[in-house]
Motif scaffolding. Structure first.
Motif, short mmCIF file in Angstrom:
data_model
loop_
_atom_site.label_atom_id
_atom_site.label_comp_id
_atom_site.label_asym_id
_atom_site.label_seq_id
_atom_site.Cartn_x
_atom_site.Cartn_y
_atom_site.Cartn_z
N ALA A 285 0.81 -1.22 0.00
CA ALA A 285 0.00 0.00 0.00
C ALA A 285 0.84 1.26 0.00
CB ALA A 285 -0.94 0.00 1.21
N LEU A 286 1.99 1.23 0.66
CA LEU A 286 2.83 2.43 0.74
C LEU A 286 3.09 2.99 -0.64
CD1 LEU A 286 4.64 4.41 2.33
CD2 LEU A 286 6.51 2.77 2.00
N TRP A 287 3.48 2.12 -1.57
CA TRP A 287 3.87 2.58 -2.90
C TRP A 287 2.69 2.68 -3.86
CZ3 TRP A 287 8.67 4.22 -4.55
CH2 TRP A 287 9.70 4.14 -3.61
N ASP A 288 1.61 1.96 -3.61
CA ASP A 288 0.46 2.02 -4.53
C ASP A 288 -0.48 3.17 -4.21
OD1 ASP A 288 -1.29 1.35 -6.58
OD2 ASP A 288 -2.44 0.01 -5.31
N THR B 189 8.41 11.65 10.18
CA THR B 189 8.74 11.55 11.60
C THR B 189 8.66 10.12 12.11
OG1 THR B 189 7.83 13.77 11.91
CG2 THR B 189 8.16 12.46 13.89
N ALA B 190 7.65 9.39 11.63
CA ALA B 190 7.46 8.02 12.11
C ALA B 190 6.76 7.20 11.04
CB ALA B 190 6.63 8.01 13.40
N ALA B 191 7.01 5.90 11.07
CA ALA B 191 6.34 4.96 10.18
C ALA B 191 6.20 3.65 10.92
CB ALA B 191 7.13 4.77 8.89
N ALA B 192 5.01 3.06 10.87
CA ALA B 192 4.76 1.82 11.61
C ALA B 192 3.86 0.90 10.80
CB ALA B 192 4.12 2.13 12.96
N HIS B 193 4.06 -0.39 10.99
CA HIS B 193 3.23 -1.39 10.34
C HIS B 193 1.92 -1.57 11.11
CE1 HIS B 193 6.12 -2.91 7.39
NE2 HIS B 193 7.05 -2.71 8.32
N GLY B 194 0.83 -1.81 10.34
CA GLY B 194 -0.44 -2.18 10.91
C GLY B 194 -0.82 -3.57 10.43
N PRO B 195 -2.11 -3.93 10.45
CA PRO B 195 -2.52 -5.27 10.01
C PRO B 195 -2.16 -5.51 8.54
CG PRO B 195 -4.30 -4.14 11.16
CD PRO B 195 -3.24 -3.13 10.92
N ARG B 196 -1.72 -6.70 8.25
CA ARG B 196 -1.37 -7.11 6.89
C ARG B 196 -0.39 -6.10 6.27
NH1 ARG B 196 -7.14 -7.83 6.98
NH2 ARG B 196 -7.67 -9.99 7.49
N HIS C 97 1.22 3.13 8.75
CA HIS C 97 0.86 4.43 9.31
C HIS C 97 2.08 5.33 9.26
CE1 HIS C 97 -2.79 2.54 10.95
NE2 HIS C 97 -2.00 1.57 11.39
N LEU C 98 1.90 6.57 8.80
CA LEU C 98 2.99 7.53 8.70
C LEU C 98 2.64 8.79 9.47
CD1 LEU C 98 3.63 7.41 4.82
CD2 LEU C 98 4.56 5.87 6.59
N VAL C 99 3.67 9.45 9.99
CA VAL C 99 3.53 10.78 10.57
C VAL C 99 4.49 11.70 9.82
CG1 VAL C 99 3.71 12.21 12.64
CG2 VAL C 99 2.96 9.83 12.84
N LEU C 100 3.97 12.82 9.31
CA LEU C 100 4.74 13.72 8.47
C LEU C 100 4.83 15.10 9.11
CD1 LEU C 100 3.02 12.86 5.06
CD2 LEU C 100 5.00 11.72 6.11
N ASP C 101 6.00 15.70 9.04
CA ASP C 101 6.24 17.06 9.52
C ASP C 101 6.40 17.96 8.29
OD1 ASP C 101 7.10 19.36 10.86
OD2 ASP C 101 9.19 18.70 10.86
N THR D 71 -2.75 6.80 6.77
CA THR D 71 -2.99 5.37 6.93
C THR D 71 -3.28 4.78 5.56
OG1 THR D 71 -3.88 5.67 9.16
CG2 THR D 71 -4.44 3.61 8.02
N LEU D 72 -2.57 3.72 5.22
CA LEU D 72 -2.63 3.14 3.88
C LEU D 72 -2.79 1.63 3.97
CD1 LEU D 72 0.59 4.97 2.64
CD2 LEU D 72 -1.77 5.74 2.21
N SER D 73 -3.63 1.07 3.11
CA SER D 73 -3.78 -0.38 3.09
C SER D 73 -4.34 -0.84 1.76
CB SER D 73 -4.70 -0.85 4.22
OG SER D 73 -4.78 -2.27 4.24
N LEU D 74 -3.92 -2.02 1.32
CA LEU D 74 -4.55 -2.72 0.19
C LEU D 74 -5.25 -3.99 0.67
CD1 LEU D 74 -1.79 -2.48 -2.58
CD2 LEU D 74 -3.81 -1.04 -2.28
N THR D 75 -5.29 -4.19 1.99
CA THR D 75 -5.83 -5.43 2.55
C THR D 75 -6.87 -5.15 3.63
OG1 THR D 75 -3.93 -5.49 4.06
CG2 THR D 75 -3.76 -6.81 2.06
N ALA D 76 -7.57 -4.04 3.51
CA ALA D 76 -8.61 -3.70 4.49
C ALA D 76 -9.85 -4.55 4.27
CB ALA D 76 -8.97 -2.22 4.36
N PRO D 77 -10.67 -4.77 5.30
CA PRO D 77 -11.96 -5.44 5.09
C PRO D 77 -12.79 -4.65 4.08
CG PRO D 77 -11.46 -5.23 7.42
CD PRO D 77 -10.44 -4.41 6.71
#
Length: 295
Positions: free
Chosen positions: A169-172, A192-199, A203-207, A217-223
Motif C-alpha cells: 500500500a505504501l507505494w500504490d 517523523t514516524a512509520a509503523a506497520h499495521g494489520p497485513r 501508518h505515517l507521521v509527516l512534519d 494510513t494506507l492499506s490494500l488489505t482492508a476489510p
C-alpha cells in the motif's frame, strides 16, 4: 497530438485505451505491451495499431501514456523522453529514487512536458478543494486514509498485480495521499514516524514545512466494508474534508488536457515528473523507517 500507449494491463484496458481513443485532441496511434498478443487484442478493440517494438512506436508519436509497473515505466519513460515524446505517466514514477531522478533528468534534457496521473488531483471537485485549502492556509493537522481491499479475501481484484504485492500500500496508494497533502500543507521536512499495521497496512507521521503535521494510513488489505479514501484538515478555518466523486476516465481525460497545455506553452505542470520524484523520495524515506521498525 499523436499518442501511444505503453502497457496492456487492467488499467490500460479499463481506462487508458478508452480515454485515448475518445479524446478529441489526441490521435491514438498505437499500443505496445510486454505481451504481444495482449497488445494485438487491445489495439484491435480500439481501432489502432499494435507495435512489436517500443522504439518503433516512440518514433511514430509525439507523446506516450504509460500504464506499466513503476520499475518498467521509469526505464521506458527515459527512452520515450530521449525520443522527444511528452510523458503522461502513472504513479509512482519509479520504484526507486534513482529511477525517478533519471526520468526527471531525461524529461528536462529533452525539454518534453510531463504529467503524472495522481488520480485525485485531476478530479474536478477534489482539484478545486485542494486549491481552495492551499489558499486558505492556517492548517494545524491533516489526516489521510487510503484503504483498499485489492488483496483481501478469496477473490482478488484485477489490480492484485505482482508489483503491488511486492511494494504494498505504501507505494500504490501512498502517492495518492501525498499528492493531496503536499500542495495544501507544504513539502515534508521529515517523515517523523512509520509503523506497520494489520497485513500490509502502514501508518505515517509527516512534519510539513508549514508547521503542520499530518498522519497517513494506507492499506490494500482492508476489510471490504472499511474501504475508501478520506482526507480531513483542521486549522484556524475549522475542519474540512476532501469531497468525493468523479471517475478515473474523467480524471485521465483532464490529465491529458493538461499535458497538451503544458506541451503547448512550455510551463511545468504541478504534477510533473519532478513532483513525482519528490513523492518517490518520501515513499523511500518511509520505507527505510518501516524496515528499521521491522528489525
Amino acid at each position: 497530438m499523436r499518442i501511444g500507449l505503453l502497457g496492456t494491463g487492467p488499467w490500460a484496458r479499463m481506462v487508458h485505451a478508452p480515454v485515448l481513443e475518445a479524446h478529441d485532441a489526441l490521435d491514438f496511434a498505437g499500443v505496445w505491451g510486454r505481451r504481444p498478443e495482449a497488445a494485438e487484442e487491445l489495439a484491435a478493440r480500439h481501432g489502432t495499431r499494435a507495435y512489436d517494438h517500443v522504439d518503433t512506436l516512440l518514433a511514430d508519436v509525439d507523446a506516450v501514456a504509460v500504464a506499466l509497473p513503476p520499475d518498467v515505466q521509469a526505464r521506458l519513460a527515459v527512452r520515450a523522453a530521449g525520443a522527444g515524446c511528452h510523458l503522461l505517466l502513472d504513479k509512482p514514477v519509479a520504484a526507486t529514487v534513482a529511477g525517478a531522478r533519471e526520468v526527471v533528468r531525461a524529461a528536462r534534457d529533452a525539454r518534453v512536458a510531463s504529467v503524472v496521473f495522481f488520480t485525485t488531483r485531476f478530479m474536478p471537485g477534489a482539484a478545486d478543494w485542494i486549491a481552495e485549502q492551499a489558499d486558505t492556509g492556517g492548517w494545524f493537522t491533516g489526516h489521510a486514509q487510503w484503504l483498499g481491499d485489492v488483496f483481501h479475501g478469496a477473490s482478488e481484484s484485477p489490480f492484485a498485480t505482482p508489483w503491488r504485492g511486492e511494494k504494498g500500500a505504501l507505494w500504490d496508494v501512498g502517492p495518492h495521499a501525498l499528492s493531496v497533502l503536499l500542495p495544501v500543507l507544504g513539502d515534508v521536512r521529515r517523515v517523523t514516524a512509520a509503523a506497520h499495521g494489520p497485513r500490509d497496512t502502514v501508518h505515517l507521521v509527516l512534519d510539513h514545512v508549514s508547521g503542520a503535521s499530518s498522519t497517513v494510513t494506507l492499506s490494500l488489505t482492508a476489510p471490504p466494508a472499511a474501504t475508501g479514501a478520506d482526507v480531513e484538515l483542521r486549522g484556524t478555518a475549522g475542519a474540512t474534508r476532501l469531497p468525493r466523486g468523479g471517475d478515473a476516465a474523467g480524471a485521465l481525460t483532464r490529465a491529458a488536457d493538461e499535458l497538451l497545455a503544458s506541451a503547448r506553452d512550455g510551463r511545468p505542470h504541478p504534477c510533473d515528473a519532478a513532483f513525482g520524484l519528490r513523492v518517490t523520495e518520501l515513499l523511500a524515506a518511509a520505507e527505510t523507517l518501516l524496515t528499521s521498525e521491522a528489525r
